[in-house]
Scaffold this motif. Structure first.
Motif, PDB file in Angstrom:
ATOM      1  N   ARG A   1       0.839  -1.201   0.000  1.00  0.00           N
ATOM      2  CA  ARG A   1       0.000   0.000   0.000  1.00  0.00           C
ATOM      3  C   ARG A   1       0.879   1.258   0.000  1.00  0.00           C
ATOM      4  N   ASN A   2       1.880   1.251   0.855  1.00  0.00           N
ATOM      5  CA  ASN A   2       2.757   2.433   0.933  1.00  0.00           C
ATOM      6  C   ASN A   2       3.492   2.649  -0.381  1.00  0.00           C
ATOM      7  N   TYR A   3       3.977   1.539  -0.940  1.00  0.00           N
ATOM      8  CA  TYR A   3       4.762   1.665  -2.171  1.00  0.00           C
ATOM      9  C   TYR A   3       3.890   2.225  -3.292  1.00  0.00           C
ATOM     10  N   LEU A   4       2.734   1.611  -3.495  1.00  0.00           N
ATOM     11  CA  LEU A   4       1.892   2.046  -4.611  1.00  0.00           C
ATOM     12  C   LEU A   4       1.390   3.473  -4.382  1.00  0.00           C
ATOM     13  N   SER A   5       1.071   3.804  -3.134  1.00  0.00           N
ATOM     14  CA  SER A   5       0.625   5.174  -2.859  1.00  0.00           C
ATOM     15  C   SER A   5       1.742   6.159  -3.176  1.00  0.00           C
ATOM     16  N   SER A   6       2.969   5.782  -2.827  1.00  0.00           N
ATOM     17  CA  SER A   6       4.079   6.701  -3.090  1.00  0.00           C
ATOM     18  C   SER A   6       4.326   6.841  -4.601  1.00  0.00           C
ATOM     19  N   GLU A   7       3.863   5.867  -5.367  1.00  0.00           N
ATOM     20  CA  GLU A   7       3.980   5.962  -6.824  1.00  0.00           C
ATOM     21  C   GLU A   7       2.726   6.595  -7.430  1.00  0.00           C
ATOM     22  N   GLU A   8       1.923   7.224  -6.568  1.00  0.00           N
ATOM     23  CA  GLU A   8       0.727   7.952  -7.008  1.00  0.00           C
ATOM     24  C   GLU A   8      -0.420   7.078  -7.515  1.00  0.00           C
ATOM     25  N   PHE A   9      -0.448   5.830  -7.086  1.00  0.00           N
ATOM     26  CA  PHE A   9      -1.632   5.010  -7.359  1.00  0.00           C
ATOM     27  C   PHE A   9      -2.730   5.446  -6.390  1.00  0.00           C
ATOM     28  N   ILE A  10      -3.971   5.436  -6.887  1.00  0.00           N
ATOM     29  CA  ILE A  10      -5.109   5.799  -6.035  1.00  0.00           C
ATOM     30  C   ILE A  10      -5.846   4.521  -5.656  1.00  0.00           C
ATOM     31  N   GLU A  11      -6.117   4.374  -4.365  1.00  0.00           N
ATOM     32  CA  GLU A  11      -6.827   3.177  -3.896  1.00  0.00           C
ATOM     33  C   GLU A  11      -8.327   3.428  -4.022  1.00  0.00           C
ATOM     34  N   VAL A  12      -8.980   2.597  -4.817  1.00  0.00           N
ATOM     35  CA  VAL A  12     -10.423   2.782  -5.025  1.00  0.00           C
ATOM     36  C   VAL A  12     -11.136   1.465  -4.727  1.00  0.00           C
ATOM     37  N   GLU A  13     -12.244   1.563  -3.994  1.00  0.00           N
ATOM     38  CA  GLU A  13     -13.054   0.359  -3.776  1.00  0.00           C
ATOM     39  C   GLU A  13     -14.086   0.216  -4.881  1.00  0.00           C
ATOM     40  N   THR A  14     -14.152  -0.947  -5.461  1.00  0.00           N
ATOM     41  CA  THR A  14     -15.150  -1.221  -6.501  1.00  0.00           C
ATOM     42  C   THR A  14     -16.228  -2.118  -5.896  1.00  0.00           C
ATOM     43  N   PRO A  15     -17.419  -2.129  -6.488  1.00  0.00           N
ATOM     44  CA  PRO A  15     -18.540  -2.846  -5.847  1.00  0.00           C
ATOM     45  C   PRO A  15     -18.398  -4.373  -5.883  1.00  0.00           C
ATOM     46  N   TYR A  16     -19.063  -4.992  -4.913  1.00  0.00           N
ATOM     47  CA  TYR A  16     -19.113  -6.462  -4.858  1.00  0.00           C
ATOM     48  C   TYR A  16     -20.381  -7.013  -5.491  1.00  0.00           C
ATOM     49  N   LEU A  17     -21.439  -6.242  -5.452  1.00  0.00           N
ATOM     50  CA  LEU A  17     -22.696  -6.727  -6.043  1.00  0.00           C
ATOM     51  C   LEU A  17     -22.735  -6.238  -7.482  1.00  0.00           C
ATOM     52  N   ILE A  18     -22.314  -7.092  -8.392  1.00  0.00           N
ATOM     53  CA  ILE A  18     -22.179  -6.642  -9.777  1.00  0.00           C
ATOM     54  C   ILE A  18     -22.776  -7.674 -10.733  1.00  0.00           C
ATOM     55  N   LYS A  19     -22.346  -7.582 -11.954  1.00  0.00           N
ATOM     56  CA  LYS A  19     -22.733  -8.510 -13.002  1.00  0.00           C
ATOM     57  C   LYS A  19     -21.488  -9.324 -13.329  1.00  0.00           C
ATOM     58  N   SER A  20     -21.665 -10.423 -13.972  1.00  0.00           N
ATOM     59  CA  SER A  20     -20.540 -11.321 -14.219  1.00  0.00           C
ATOM     60  C   SER A  20     -19.306 -10.627 -14.813  1.00  0.00           C
ATOM     61  N   THR A  21     -18.146 -10.903 -14.249  1.00  0.00           N
ATOM     62  CA  THR A  21     -16.878 -10.508 -14.874  1.00  0.00           C
ATOM     63  C   THR A  21     -16.136 -11.786 -15.182  1.00  0.00           C
ATOM     64  N   PRO A  22     -16.012 -12.138 -16.428  1.00  0.00           N
ATOM     65  CA  PRO A  22     -15.480 -13.464 -16.721  1.00  0.00           C
ATOM     66  C   PRO A  22     -13.984 -13.562 -16.505  1.00  0.00           C
ATOM     67  N   GLU A  23     -13.573 -14.411 -15.596  1.00  0.00           N
ATOM     68  CA  GLU A  23     -12.163 -14.759 -15.444  1.00  0.00           C
ATOM     69  C   GLU A  23     -12.021 -16.260 -15.618  1.00  0.00           C
ATOM     70  N   GLY A  24     -13.008 -16.850 -16.232  1.00  0.00           N
ATOM     71  CA  GLY A  24     -12.906 -18.267 -16.527  1.00  0.00           C
ATOM     72  C   GLY A  24     -13.476 -19.193 -15.466  1.00  0.00           C
ATOM     73  N   ALA A  25     -14.104 -18.636 -14.439  1.00  0.00           N
ATOM     74  CA  ALA A  25     -14.714 -19.503 -13.427  1.00  0.00           C
ATOM     75  C   ALA A  25     -16.226 -19.251 -13.416  1.00  0.00           C
ATOM     76  N   ARG A  26     -16.930 -20.005 -12.572  1.00  0.00           N
ATOM     77  CA  ARG A  26     -18.357 -19.720 -12.382  1.00  0.00           C
ATOM     78  C   ARG A  26     -18.491 -18.570 -11.402  1.00  0.00           C
ATOM     79  N   ASP A  27     -19.615 -17.867 -11.536  1.00  0.00           N
ATOM     80  CA  ASP A  27     -19.895 -16.774 -10.606  1.00  0.00           C
ATOM     81  C   ASP A  27     -20.597 -17.288  -9.366  1.00  0.00           C
ATOM     82  N   PHE A  28     -20.321 -16.670  -8.239  1.00  0.00           N
ATOM     83  CA  PHE A  28     -21.222 -16.779  -7.098  1.00  0.00           C
ATOM     84  C   PHE A  28     -22.298 -15.733  -7.314  1.00  0.00           C
ATOM     85  N   VAL A  29     -23.544 -16.130  -7.112  1.00  0.00           N
ATOM     86  CA  VAL A  29     -24.610 -15.161  -7.365  1.00  0.00           C
ATOM     87  C   VAL A  29     -25.398 -14.863  -6.089  1.00  0.00           C
ATOM     88  N   VAL A  30     -25.968 -13.678  -6.068  1.00  0.00           N
ATOM     89  CA  VAL A  30     -26.734 -13.218  -4.910  1.00  0.00           C
ATOM     90  C   VAL A  30     -28.098 -12.772  -5.417  1.00  0.00           C
TER      91      VAL A  30
END
Ligand code: ASP
Length: 581
Positions: free
Chosen positions: A152-181
């Motif tokens: 975290r410190n390293y990436l922040s010092s390189e000006e990366f911004i930490e952003v939270e993305t949502p958990y309740l979404i639509k399928s993002t294919p990475e080659g596995a099955r989705d857990f659904v809610v």
């Protein structure tokens, strides 16, 4: 105030101080006229002493009623120990107790809370909160936190911004099955939990954030193999206006920084090999390069000499096991049995022993002249004393088999030294892989990966030959990171979906939002994600990721502590409009 110090803080410099400590009772040793108690908290263990001459009788009696894992507060004076324990930072002192308050009692724990416990894995998972009191687990969690902090410190010092993305979404294919809610408010509709934040991080680039990272949970409903978790953590990153080279440099530097901070190890430039070279040389796209035993293909040397098994094989390929010509018949039989096990699946193993006295003995002496066998030894640059092992068969299969044999030998010969770190990049992965079962191409990395510009012309006619700007970071035989340069042109993205067998409607339906975003000035971008659990466990010198996860699931994907997954009530099902058969 519960405490003036922790159980790891006091030493000889604190002599004569009046202190208050709180913690758990590790052990009580009652010698009659004297009682010793080890008091433990996260920071360490401090010895308490009560004795007939200095401690009131009632207090001695009170101490005798305490039990293992009781939570107590004690007051007392720091005194010098008679028999010191130099291994423990608090080992020169003890506390002469003047008061004890029981803050909570405890049942006898189901296993001993010691570094070496008598509890089996399942029992320890069921009582994980007790397991966490043990040093090995506690230290792993502290270690994990430290690695996260460094990243975290390293990436922040390189000006990366930490952003939270949502958990309740639509399928993002990475080659596995989705857990659904299921969604209660949107009848018959479901969210998917992210297999990774892939599309969101790309949208953040369209949003102009330029450099993003997140230490994030991902969810994949895969058939569980040993040491896989249905939810796991990634260090997920994305950058704009970068090429593959930029990504490799930034994340090589991050990895070097981690190795330096955590292990005090400085590593030069990481080797880079292509996927093709990795497969040809190690039979594997995540080779462990802490040791040699590189593959040598022997078709030219060994086919056409009248040995039918080799003559009929697509590929004859071997490795040189240095200094192992002294393997006994029994040991070689054991290796032969190993390659014949169903999980390896080879039909046999050929050996050539290049003996210390330079004589050569092989299992195929009948078919090959000594000169020919010597030529094979020379192909490997073998020295007297070396052992050459050869497999043959269909190219992809035999490579995988020989790779397993190579790893097995590395284990046997203790070549996988956990204190050594050998990172490398594997680049130029194929864009697509053919799936025999579904008779379709799958994206080898994911559908957002860009083909190499020079290969784009092959996309229509020879898709299987198209290479991607995709890369993996490999450490000690494990893939610890993977990523790619992304497609940012909506037409190429559409062509890609088409190749992957999505109809226009399906593509629109699933990924319309991304294609739409690409209409509004998407910058060139690329990224990578590290498997954080695995990274931490390798850095910690252990191979099981469970040991570095606070509350892991077991091999069947169950949390045996909270007992999940679980049935839900009729009312809940009704509310969600779900009918179970
Ligand atoms: N989303 C990818 C993965 O989870 C990583 C990446 O391409 O950045 O493997």
């Amino acid at each position: 105030m519960y405490r003036t110090h922790t159980c790891g803080a006091l030493n000889i410099k604190n002599l004569k101080e009046s202190v208050t400590l709180s913690g758990w009772i590790q052990t009580i040793r009652d010698k009659g006229f004297m009682i010793y108690i080890d008091l433990r908290d996260r920071y360490g263990i401090t010895q308490l002493i009560l004795d007939e001459t200095r401690t009131p009788k009632e207090l001695m009696e009170k101490a005798r009623k305490l039990g293992r894992e009781f939570v107590v507060q004690v007051k007392g004076e720091v005194i010098e120990r008679e028999s010191k324990n130099p291994k423990n930072p608090t080992g020169e002192i003890e506390i002469l107790v003047s008061d004890i308050t029981t803050l909570n009692t405890s049942q006898t724990p189901p296993f001993t809370i010691e570094d070496k416990t008598d509890g089996g894995e399942e029992l320890r998972m069921k009582y994980r909160y007790l397991d966490i009191r043990r040093n090995p687990v506690k230290n792993n969690l502290i270690f994990r936190s430290k690695v996260a902090q460094i990243i975290r410190n390293y990436l922040s010092s390189e000006e990366f911004i930490e952003v939270e993305t949502p958990y309740l979404i639509k399928s993002t294919p990475e080659g596995a099955r989705d857990f659904v809610v299921p969604s209660r408010m949107n009848e018959k509709q479901f969210y998917a939990l992210p297999q990774s934040p892939q599309t969101f991080k790309q949208l953040l680039m369209v949003g102009g954030l330029d450099k993003y990272f997140q230490i994030v949970k991902c969810f994949r409903d895969e058939d569980l193999r040993a040491d896989r978790q249905p939810e796991f953590t990634q260090v997920d990153c994305e950058m704009s206006f970068v090429e593959q080279e930029d990504i490799l440099n930034v994340f090589e530097n991050l990895t070097k920084h981690i190795l330096k901070e955590i292990k005090g190890i400085e590593i030069d430039t990481f080797p880079r090999i292509t996927y093709d070279y990795a497969m040809k040389t190690y039979g594997n796209d995540k080779p462990d390069i802490r040791f040699g035993m590189k593959f040598h293909e022997l078709n030219e040397l060994m086919k056409g000499e009248g040995f039918p098994v080799f003559d009929n094989a697509e590929l004859v390929v071997g490795i040189n096991v240095e200094n192992s010509a002294n393997y006994t018949r029994k040991q070689i039989d054991a290796l032969t049995n190993f390659v014949k096990t169903p999980q390896v699946g080879a039909s046999g193993l050929v050996y050539i022993k290049y003996n210390e006295d330079s004589s050569i003995k092989s299992s195929v002496d009948k078919f090959y002249s000594p000169e020919k066998l010597k030529q094979v030894c020379d192909e490997f640059n073998a020295n007297p004393g070396d052992l050459i092992l050869i497999l043959c068969g269909e190219t992809n299969k035999v490579r995988t088999q020989l790779s397993m044999l190579r790893m097995e030998l590395a284990e046997q010969l203790n070549l996988r030294n956990p204190k050594e770190f050998a990172p490398l990049w594997v680049v130029d992965f194929p864009l697509l892989e053919w799936d025999e079962e579904t008779k379709r191409y799958h994206a080898m990395h994911h559908p957002f990966t860009a083909p190499k510009p020079e290969d784009i012309s092959l996309l229509t006619d020879k898709p299987e030959q198209v290479r991607a700007n995709a890369y993996d970071l490999v450490l000690n035989g494990n893939e610890i990171g993977g990523g790619s340069v992304r497609i940012y042109d909506k037409d190429i993205q559409a062509q890609m979906f088409d190749l992957l067998g999505f109809s226009k409607e399906e593509a629109e339906n699933q990924f319309g939002f991304l294609m739409n975003a690409f209409k509004y000035g998407a910058p060139p971008h690329a990224g990578i994600a590290f498997g954080f659990d695995r990274l931490v466990s390798i850095l910690g010198g252990q191979e099981t990721i469970r040991d570095f996860i606070a509350f892991p699931k077991n091999n069947s994907g169950r949390d045996v502590m909270i007992d999940a997954p679980a049935y839900i009530s009729e009312e809940q099902l009704e509310e969600l409009n779900i009918k179970l058969k």
